[in-house]
Enzyme design. Structure first.
Site, PDB file in Angstrom:
ATOM      1  N   SER A 157      -4.452   8.699  11.082  1.00 45.80           N
ATOM      2  CA  SER A 157      -4.481   7.374  10.464  1.00 45.80           C
ATOM      3  C   SER A 157      -4.894   6.336  11.490  1.00 45.80           C
ATOM      4  CB  SER A 157      -3.093   7.019   9.918  1.00 45.80           C
ATOM      5  OG  SER A 157      -3.070   5.696   9.417  1.00 45.80           O
ATOM      6  N   HIS A 158      -5.563   5.281  11.006  1.00 43.39           N
ATOM      7  CA  HIS A 158      -5.883   4.138  11.853  1.00 43.39           C
ATOM      8  C   HIS A 158      -4.966   2.953  11.500  1.00 43.39           C
ATOM      9  CE1 HIS A 158      -9.365   6.655  12.517  1.00 43.39           C
ATOM     10  NE2 HIS A 158      -9.831   5.832  13.446  1.00 43.39           N
ATOM     11  N   ASN A 159      -3.976   3.220  10.645  1.00 44.46           N
ATOM     12  CA  ASN A 159      -3.019   2.201  10.207  1.00 44.46           C
ATOM     13  C   ASN A 159      -1.849   2.168  11.199  1.00 44.46           C
ATOM     14  OD1 ASN A 159      -0.706   1.004   8.954  1.00 44.46           O
ATOM     15  ND2 ASN A 159      -1.649   1.265   6.951  1.00 44.46           N
TER      16      ASN A 159
ATOM     17  N   LYS B  10       1.744   2.529   9.826  1.00 45.13           N
ATOM     18  CA  LYS B  10       2.059   3.890   9.383  1.00 45.13           C
ATOM     19  C   LYS B  10       2.366   4.786  10.586  1.00 45.13           C
ATOM     20  CE  LYS B  10      -0.359   5.329   5.861  1.00 45.13           C
ATOM     21  NZ  LYS B  10      -1.468   5.892   5.048  1.00 45.13           N
TER      22      LYS B  10
ATOM     23  N   ASP C 280      -1.640  10.760   2.116  1.00 49.39           N
ATOM     24  CA  ASP C 280      -2.458  10.056   1.144  1.00 49.39           C
ATOM     25  C   ASP C 280      -1.508   9.623   0.044  1.00 49.39           C
ATOM     26  OD1 ASP C 280      -5.240   9.255   0.593  1.00 49.39           O
ATOM     27  OD2 ASP C 280      -4.906  10.317  -1.287  1.00 49.39           O
ATOM     28  N   SER C 281      -1.554   8.355  -0.295  1.00 51.08           N
ATOM     29  CA  SER C 281      -0.566   7.871  -1.253  1.00 51.08           C
ATOM     30  C   SER C 281      -1.157   6.808  -2.153  1.00 51.08           C
ATOM     31  CB  SER C 281       0.659   7.316  -0.511  1.00 51.08           C
ATOM     32  OG  SER C 281       0.264   6.388   0.476  1.00 51.08           O
TER      33      SER C 281
ATOM     34  N   ASP D  87       3.844  -2.849  -4.100  1.00 50.21           N
ATOM     35  CA  ASP D  87       5.313  -2.977  -4.101  1.00 50.21           C
ATOM     36  C   ASP D  87       5.842  -4.123  -4.975  1.00 50.21           C
ATOM     37  OD1 ASP D  87       5.529  -0.795  -2.493  1.00 50.21           O
ATOM     38  OD2 ASP D  87       6.149  -1.870  -0.685  1.00 50.21           O
TER      39      ASP D  87
END
Length: 203
Positions: A17-19, A22, A78-79, A162
């Site tokens: 991931s590049h987040n 996360k 993956d979400s 959210d």
């Protein structure tokens, strides 16, 4: 009894991931197991195109790409959100509905517009995790939390969808939950518990 899952015995793990948020979340989760966590972004690995048809497909695709490129085991997630009235959309395209600028206010309005007056407000959050090794082995897990959607959006915590998602058994949106409270019950938490139990905790 021996676990049917492959155990993680290495010292280092790539988060595909590049987040940054996360990566921090996953690093904290794996801290008790003494795993040195590095992100795909830190290693300068490219982000593969997500061409899978399911959350699991895309998680595996990302994990395998990072494992092959780095020579280290890699974990990807993956979400997204699925909506009954939209036949499961936005699903694997959840992030893409927010456009190039990742503006989830736009995505939320798109969901509201497309749902229209449909009385079926059921929805769910899904998180798929894939742990891949450079030799091609992969373990996958999936967490799902059911709920319903409410408009207008409420709450400024969390991210993504959210502010419109109310989990079963509560009257608040995830946007109104305290972060620690959400992390204890979320789709990602459910998937991570499966992963840790299967691959990281001793038998």
């Amino acid at each position: 009894m021996t676990s049917p899952h492959r155990r993680f015995t290495e010292d280092r793990l790539v988060i595909a991931s590049h987040n940054k948020g996360k990566v921090v979340e996953i690093r904290e989760l794996l801290e008790p197991f003494g795993v040195d966590v590095v992100s795909a972004g830190d290693l300068g690995l490219p982000e593969p195109e997500e061409t899978g048809l399911t959350f699991i497909d895309n998680a595996v695709l990302k994990a395998r790409a990072a494992a092959e490129a780095s020579g280290l085991p890699a974990l990807a997630d993956d979400s997204g959100m699925t909506v009954e009235a939209l036949d499961g959309a936005p699903g694997i395209y959840s992030a893409r509905w927010a456009g190039p600028s990742k503006d989830f206010a736009v995505a939320i309005e798109l969901v509201r517009t497309r749902m229209g007056d449909d009385p079926d407000r059921r929805g769910a959050f899904v998180c798929a995790l894939a742990l891949a090794w450079p030799d091609g082995a992969v373990e996958t897990f999936e967490g799902v939390i059911q709920g319903h959607l409410e408009f207008p959006p409420r709450g400024s915590n969390g991210f993504g969808y959210d502010p419109i998602f109310v989990p079963e058994g509560d009257s608040r949106t995830f946007g109104e939950f305290e972060p620690a409270e959400k992390h204890a019950i979320s789709h990602r938490a459910i998937a991570f518990r499966q992963l840790v139990r299967a691959c990281f905790e001793p038998d």
